[in-house]
Design a protein around this motif. Structure first.
Motif, PDB file in Angstrom:
ATOM      1  N   ARG A  14      14.930  -7.211 -56.259  1.00  0.00           N
ATOM      2  CA  ARG A  14      13.773  -7.115 -56.848  1.00  0.00           C
ATOM      3  C   ARG A  14      12.674  -7.580 -56.394  1.00  0.00           C
ATOM      4  O   ARG A  14      11.573  -7.113 -56.257  1.00  0.00           O
ATOM      5  CB  ARG A  14      14.090  -7.302 -58.349  1.00  0.00           C
ATOM      6  CG  ARG A  14      12.895  -6.836 -59.158  1.00  0.00           C
ATOM      7  CD  ARG A  14      13.188  -6.582 -60.596  1.00  0.00           C
ATOM      8  NE  ARG A  14      13.634  -7.956 -61.043  1.00  0.00           N
ATOM      9  CZ  ARG A  14      14.905  -8.175 -61.502  1.00  0.00           C
ATOM     10  NH1 ARG A  14      15.810  -7.562 -61.473  1.00  0.00           N
ATOM     11  NH2 ARG A  14      15.053  -9.589 -62.182  1.00  0.00           N
ATOM     12  N   HIS A  15      12.825  -8.930 -55.930  1.00  0.00           N
ATOM     13  CA  HIS A  15      11.968  -9.452 -55.200  1.00  0.00           C
ATOM     14  C   HIS A  15      11.887  -9.521 -53.690  1.00  0.00           C
ATOM     15  O   HIS A  15      11.424 -10.636 -53.035  1.00  0.00           O
ATOM     16  CB  HIS A  15      11.751 -10.797 -55.680  1.00  0.00           C
ATOM     17  CG  HIS A  15      11.506 -11.104 -57.124  1.00  0.00           C
ATOM     18  ND1 HIS A  15      12.810 -11.047 -57.870  1.00  0.00           N
ATOM     19  CD2 HIS A  15      10.341 -11.252 -57.852  1.00  0.00           C
ATOM     20  CE1 HIS A  15      12.200 -10.980 -59.413  1.00  0.00           C
ATOM     21  NE2 HIS A  15      10.782 -11.149 -59.154  1.00  0.00           N
ATOM     22  N   SER A  16      12.650  -8.648 -53.099  1.00  0.00           N
ATOM     23  CA  SER A  16      12.809  -8.691 -51.658  1.00  0.00           C
ATOM     24  C   SER A  16      11.540  -8.602 -50.835  1.00  0.00           C
ATOM     25  O   SER A  16      11.551  -9.223 -49.559  1.00  0.00           O
ATOM     26  CB  SER A  16      13.763  -7.377 -51.271  1.00  0.00           C
ATOM     27  OG  SER A  16      13.269  -6.233 -51.756  1.00  0.00           O
ATOM     28  N   PHE A  17      10.506  -7.792 -51.173  1.00  0.00           N
ATOM     29  CA  PHE A  17       9.311  -7.707 -50.396  1.00  0.00           C
ATOM     30  C   PHE A  17       8.555  -8.983 -50.032  1.00  0.00           C
ATOM     31  O   PHE A  17       8.381  -9.557 -49.114  1.00  0.00           O
ATOM     32  CB  PHE A  17       8.363  -6.894 -51.077  1.00  0.00           C
ATOM     33  CG  PHE A  17       7.169  -7.006 -50.592  1.00  0.00           C
ATOM     34  CD1 PHE A  17       6.738  -6.022 -49.222  1.00  0.00           C
ATOM     35  CD2 PHE A  17       5.905  -7.498 -51.391  1.00  0.00           C
ATOM     36  CE1 PHE A  17       5.627  -6.072 -48.691  1.00  0.00           C
ATOM     37  CE2 PHE A  17       4.648  -7.465 -50.429  1.00  0.00           C
ATOM     38  CZ  PHE A  17       4.705  -6.656 -49.282  1.00  0.00           C
ATOM     39  N   TRP A  18       8.536  -9.794 -51.453  1.00  0.00           N
ATOM     40  CA  TRP A  18       7.884 -11.096 -51.315  1.00  0.00           C
ATOM     41  C   TRP A  18       8.864 -12.108 -50.533  1.00  0.00           C
ATOM     42  O   TRP A  18       7.966 -13.004 -49.846  1.00  0.00           O
ATOM     43  CB  TRP A  18       7.672 -11.747 -52.545  1.00  0.00           C
ATOM     44  CG  TRP A  18       6.681 -10.848 -53.660  1.00  0.00           C
ATOM     45  CD1 TRP A  18       6.890 -10.229 -54.369  1.00  0.00           C
ATOM     46  CD2 TRP A  18       5.144 -10.596 -53.229  1.00  0.00           C
ATOM     47  NE1 TRP A  18       5.871  -9.595 -54.831  1.00  0.00           N
ATOM     48  CE2 TRP A  18       4.684  -9.891 -54.038  1.00  0.00           C
ATOM     49  CE3 TRP A  18       4.449 -11.245 -52.203  1.00  0.00           C
ATOM     50  CZ2 TRP A  18       3.262  -9.401 -54.151  1.00  0.00           C
ATOM     51  CZ3 TRP A  18       3.069 -10.756 -52.265  1.00  0.00           C
ATOM     52  CH2 TRP A  18       2.625 -10.122 -53.011  1.00  0.00           C
ATOM     53  N   ILE A  19      10.255 -12.003 -50.535  1.00  0.00           N
ATOM     54  CA  ILE A  19      11.180 -12.925 -49.865  1.00  0.00           C
ATOM     55  C   ILE A  19      10.844 -12.729 -48.360  1.00  0.00           C
ATOM     56  O   ILE A  19      10.699 -13.662 -47.417  1.00  0.00           O
ATOM     57  CB  ILE A  19      12.466 -12.884 -50.366  1.00  0.00           C
ATOM     58  CG1 ILE A  19      12.437 -13.369 -51.693  1.00  0.00           C
ATOM     59  CG2 ILE A  19      13.473 -13.572 -49.471  1.00  0.00           C
ATOM     60  CD1 ILE A  19      13.802 -13.207 -52.376  1.00  0.00           C
ATOM     61  N   ILE A  24       8.519 -13.974 -42.781  1.00  0.00           N
ATOM     62  CA  ILE A  24       8.069 -13.792 -41.815  1.00  0.00           C
ATOM     63  C   ILE A  24       6.789 -14.818 -41.670  1.00  0.00           C
ATOM     64  O   ILE A  24       6.516 -15.349 -40.439  1.00  0.00           O
ATOM     65  CB  ILE A  24       7.242 -12.519 -41.952  1.00  0.00           C
ATOM     66  CG1 ILE A  24       8.327 -11.323 -42.029  1.00  0.00           C
ATOM     67  CG2 ILE A  24       6.302 -12.125 -40.786  1.00  0.00           C
ATOM     68  CD1 ILE A  24       7.764  -9.873 -42.392  1.00  0.00           C
ATOM     69  N   ALA A  25       6.041 -15.366 -42.840  1.00  0.00           N
ATOM     70  CA  ALA A  25       5.164 -16.433 -42.463  1.00  0.00           C
ATOM     71  C   ALA A  25       5.776 -17.681 -42.156  1.00  0.00           C
ATOM     72  O   ALA A  25       5.173 -18.438 -41.201  1.00  0.00           O
ATOM     73  CB  ALA A  25       4.323 -16.591 -43.807  1.00  0.00           C
TER      74      ALA A  25
END
Length: 408
Positions: A14-19, A24-25
Motif C-alpha cells: 500500500r505504501h510501495s510508492f513512498w518506499i 531512490i533518494a
C-alpha cells in the motif's frame, strides 16, 4: 488459513510508492558520496608514501629499487638529523602549503649535497634564493633546452606547475624548460658546498602523470644522484617563525584573571538558577475517562465505519491471549496450539473452535454480536474446565448451538 487483519506485506504494498521514492533518494545520496570521494584528492600531494594519483610513491619505489635510500621526514628536526647522518645527501623539499621561510633551510642546506625545492613559494625564495622569483603558472609539454643531465635525458617534460625567472645576479645559473617570456620550470644554482635546484613541474612527479613524456627520467635522475635521498614534507610544527612570541606571551595578564572570574560567575549562576531534580510529582488529570467508555468509543468507531473484520479480530486476539493464560500455555504459543488445547479440555469439536477463533467472517452486525457472544462463552467454558470452582458458568446457551446459529 485466511488472515483477516492486513499483514506487513500488504501494508508495504500500500505504501510501495513512498518506499520506492525513499529508496531512490537514498541511492542518489550514496552514489553522490561515492563519486565525490572517488574524485577527491586523497592523501598528501607528492608524498613518497601516498599511492593515490596525487602522491609520488611510484618515484620513491623506483628509486629504492635502484639502490637509493629514501628517508621520508616531516619536520626540520628530523630532516636535520637525517642529513647530518648521511654523506652529502639529496634533500627534496615538498612544501605544498608554503609553511616554510627561507631562513629555516640554512641548517639543513649545510649538510646537503643537492637541495631540490619543489614549487617553492614567495616566503621560501625570498629568504633562501632571492635571485629567483615566481613567474606565474605553466602548462603544456616543454622540450629539453639545457645541459642539466636530468633534463637532457628526459627530452620532453610535462610542465604543468609553477614558472620562475631570474631577477638577481647569478652568473652560474642554468635555466631550463623555457615556456616563453623568460619563464622557466627549472633553475639550477651552484651554492657554496651544495647544488640548489628550483623546479616547478609539480604534475610530472605525481603517480598519475609520471609515466607521461619524459617525466620519469627527469624525476629519477634529478633525485637519484646520491645514495641517500631525504624527502622532506614540512608540517604545521615548522610553520612558526623561529623566535616569534607564543600566544601566551602576547596575551595581557588581566585576560586570564577575567576568564577565571567569568567561569566562576557562570557556575554560581547555574547553581542559583538551576532547577533541582527531585521526585516526580503526580498531577491530577482534568478529566477521568473510564476504561469502559474508551472501549465503547472504539466500538462506535468500528460500527460507524462498518469495520466488522477488524472488530472481530480485536476480540479474537484478546480471547486467544486469555485462553492461553488459562491453559498455562507459553507466551509464544501459536493460535493452532491454543485451538487444540481449548478443544481438548472443553470436549468441543476442533473444527468449530477453529471456525470461531479464525475462520468465520461476520457479514452483518448481528453475526458480529453472535460471534462475540460465542467467544465469551468459549472463554467461560475453558475457565470452568480448568477450575470448576471458578465463577464462570455454563447455564447460557450451549456453545455448540450458539456456534451452529452463528454459522447459519
Amino acid at each position: 488459513m485466511t488472515v483477516l487483519t492486513p499483514t506487513a506485506r500488504a501494508a508495504a504494498r500500500r505504501h510501495s510508492f513512498w518506499i520506492g521514492m525513499a529508496s531512490i533518494a537514498l541511492l542518489v545520496v550514496l552514489v553522490t558520496l561515492l563519486i565525490t570521494r572517488a574524485g577527491s584528492v586523497t592523501g598528501d600531494p607528492l608524498s613518497p608514501t601516498n599511492a593515490a594519483p596525487v602522491g609520488a610513491m611510484a618515484v620513491a619505489e623506483v628509486l629504492a629499487d635502484q639502490g637509493v635510500t629514501v628517508t621520508p621526514t616531516g619536520s626540520l628536526g628530523e630532516t636535520s638529523d637525517a642529513a647530518s647522518g648521511a654523506d652529502e645527501p639529496t634533500i627534496f623539499i615538498v612544501d605544498a602549503d608554503d609553511t616554510l621561510v627561507g631562513s629555516q633551510l640554512d641548517d639543513i642546506a649545510a649538510d646537503a649535497g643537492h637541495l631540490v625545492l619543489m614549487s617553492p613559494g614567495f616566503g621560501l625564495l625570498d629568504g633562501f634564493a632571492p635571485e629567483i622569483a615566481l613567474a606565474g603558472s605553466v602548462s603544456g609539454v616543454l622540450d629539453a633546452d639545457c645541459a642539466v643531465g636530468a633534463v637532457d635525458r628526459a627530452q620532453s617534460v610535462l610542465g604543468d606547475g609553477t614558472g620562475y625567472r631570474l631577477v638577481g645576479d647569478a652568473p652560474d645559473a642554468i635555466e631550463c624548460l623555457d615556456s616563453g617570456d623568460d619563464v622557466f620550470s627549472l633553475i639550477q644554482l651552484q651554492r657554496d658546498g651544495y647544488l640548489l635546484t628550483v623546479i616547478g613541474t609539480w604534475d610530472a612527479f605525481s603517480n598519475e602523470r609520471v609515466a607521461e613524456e619524459g617525466n620519469a627520467a627527469l624525476a629519477l635522475n634529478l633525485l637519484g644522484g646520491a645514495d641517500d635521498l631525504i624527502w622532506y614534507e614540512p608540517s604545521i610544527e615548522d610553520s612558526l617563525v623561529p623566535g616569534a612570541p607564543t600566544v601566551g606571551e602576547l596575551t595581557p595578564v588581566w585576560v586570564s584573571a577575567a576568564l577565571v572570574t567569568l567561569l566562576l560567575a557562570f557556575i554560581a549562576a547555574a547553581i542559583w538558577r538551576g532547577r533541582r531534580f527531585g521526585p516526580l510529582v503526580v498531577e491530577n488529570l482534568p478529566v477521568t475517562v473510564r476504561a469502559s467508555e474508551t472501549m465503547e468509543g472504539r466500538a462506535r468507531l468500528y460500527q460507524s465505519s462498518s469495520a466488522r473484520t477488524h472488530a472481530i479480530d480485536t476480540l479474537r486476539i484478546g480471547t486467544v491471549d486469555r485462553i492461553a493464560r488459562l491453559c498455562g500455555l507459553p507466551r509464544l504459543a501459536t493460535v493452532e496450539e491454543v485451538i487444540a488445547t481449548a478443544s481438548s479440555i472443553t470436549g468441543t469439536d476442533r473444527g468449530r473452535v477453529h471456525a470461531l477463533l479464525l475462520g468465520d467472517v461476520p457479514s452483518s452486525d448481528r453475526e458480529l454480536v453472535a460471534l462475540s457472544d460465542a467467544l465469551l462463552q468459549l472463554e467461560r467454558r475453558v475457565a470452568h474446565a480448568v477450575d470448576p470452582t471458578s465463577r464462570a458458568t455454563t447455564t447460557e446457551t450451549p456453545f455448540s448451538e450458539s456456534t451452529e446459529e452463528t454459522t447459519r
